[in-house]
Scaffold this motif. Sequence first.
Motif, PDB file in Angstrom:
ATOM      1  N   ARG A  87      43.983  35.541  17.942  1.00 55.22           N
ATOM      2  CA  ARG A  87      45.175  35.501  17.094  1.00 55.22           C
ATOM      3  C   ARG A  87      44.860  35.357  15.607  1.00 55.22           C
ATOM      4  O   ARG A  87      43.991  34.589  15.214  1.00 55.22           O
ATOM      5  N   SER A  89      47.575  34.540  12.713  1.00 57.83           N
ATOM      6  CA  SER A  89      48.991  34.240  12.537  1.00 57.83           C
ATOM      7  C   SER A  89      49.597  35.014  11.371  1.00 57.83           C
ATOM      8  O   SER A  89      48.960  35.201  10.338  1.00 57.83           O
ATOM      9  N   SER A  92      53.557  31.786  11.706  1.00 59.81           N
ATOM     10  CA  SER A  92      53.840  30.675  12.611  1.00 59.81           C
ATOM     11  C   SER A  92      52.652  29.721  12.674  1.00 59.81           C
ATOM     12  O   SER A  92      51.515  30.100  12.405  1.00 59.81           O
ATOM     13  N   THR A  94      49.612  27.236  13.757  1.00 60.12           N
ATOM     14  CA  THR A  94      48.482  27.379  14.662  1.00 60.12           C
ATOM     15  C   THR A  94      48.533  26.248  15.678  1.00 60.12           C
ATOM     16  O   THR A  94      48.016  25.149  15.464  1.00 60.12           O
ATOM     17  N   ASP A  97      50.792  26.379  21.866  1.00 62.14           N
ATOM     18  CA  ASP A  97      51.977  27.051  22.385  1.00 62.14           C
ATOM     19  C   ASP A  97      52.238  28.382  21.686  1.00 62.14           C
ATOM     20  O   ASP A  97      52.963  29.226  22.222  1.00 62.14           O
ATOM     21  N   ASN A  98      51.690  28.567  20.506  1.00 60.55           N
ATOM     22  CA  ASN A  98      51.876  29.824  19.786  1.00 60.55           C
ATOM     23  C   ASN A  98      50.775  30.842  20.069  1.00 60.55           C
ATOM     24  O   ASN A  98      50.849  31.981  19.601  1.00 60.55           O
ATOM     25  N   CYS A  99      49.750  30.437  20.817  1.00 58.05           N
ATOM     26  CA  CYS A  99      48.678  31.365  21.170  1.00 58.05           C
ATOM     27  C   CYS A  99      49.122  32.274  22.307  1.00 58.05           C
ATOM     28  O   CYS A  99      49.852  31.868  23.204  1.00 58.05           O
ATOM     29  N   GLY A 139      56.880  27.766  22.188  1.00 57.72           N
ATOM     30  CA  GLY A 139      56.345  27.919  20.837  1.00 57.72           C
ATOM     31  C   GLY A 139      57.403  28.378  19.851  1.00 57.72           C
ATOM     32  O   GLY A 139      58.599  28.250  20.107  1.00 57.72           O
ATOM     33  N   THR A 141      56.931  31.578  17.892  1.00 57.18           N
ATOM     34  CA  THR A 141      56.566  32.885  17.361  1.00 57.18           C
ATOM     35  C   THR A 141      57.611  33.951  17.660  1.00 57.18           C
ATOM     36  O   THR A 141      58.396  33.834  18.617  1.00 57.18           O
ATOM     37  N   GLU A 144      56.685  35.543  21.296  1.00 58.52           N
ATOM     38  CA  GLU A 144      57.256  34.897  22.475  1.00 58.52           C
ATOM     39  C   GLU A 144      58.742  35.198  22.590  1.00 58.52           C
ATOM     40  O   GLU A 144      59.271  35.405  23.695  1.00 58.52           O
TER      41      GLU A 144
END
Length: 262
Positions: A87, A89, A92, A94, A97-99, A139, A141, A144
């Motif tokens: 990733r 970004s 959003s 780091t 849950d955002n990966c 997350g 993002t 998602e």
Amino acid sequence: MCRWAAWSGAPKYLEEVICDPAHSLIDQSRNALSCKTAVNADGFGVAWYGDRDTPCLYKDVRPAWSDPNLLQIARHVRSGHFLAHVRASTGSATTRDNCHPFTFDQWTFMHNGQVGGYDKVRRRLDNMIPDDLYRERSGGTDSECLFLIALAYGLKQNPRAAMARAVHEAEGLSRYSGTTPHMRFASAWSDGKTLYAARYASDKFPPTLYYRQFDDGVMVVSEPLDEARNCWMEVPSGDMIEIRDGKVNQVTFLNDEKLVDA
């Protein structure tokens, strides 16, 4: 932007994609060649399918090259169907849950791109996710969000139409109150049996997407893993591919005539 790779075919060790090639996914996390940012160090993730219908997921916020557990997993796990992502970004936080990838039931999704002006349209996009799926929103993002919207639009019943509708409507929100580029989208999603990947942009700069057919399966990537460039087929912008049992079917992804209710 991000880099990712997916495999569908005979069981393969994860390291054969993540670690071993000259331009492996770990190498791309430090030295990507075909995207705006050469370094993709804002986390990583890998989802693989085994004997169960649902995928196993491992991800973390560290750069892929610095995680010893990833190297151990990649060395010892074999799968005939897996998706891996590093990733960078676009705004959003780091966090784990955002990966990518993101999973729900048997589905896995990962994305390279952005919804333009996401901070300005985030609330409206979130409102498109029904309550029963919003509980899965872990997350923050845009990626998602697109995944959950596509699930709401019937991803299980019509994987192409549902994802195309989610992308189309998110682009529409960005055009209304976001910023350019309104949509950049190169993504892969799967139910563990069929692998789907699509490439699209609202401008002339779609994120890169390639695939290569081998004797034992098909690999889909953001950029080639080796120097055999003539062996990798570029997916045209606006198209998607469907991979099952080693066969590749290329179709139109985003077309007004095909934007039906999923």
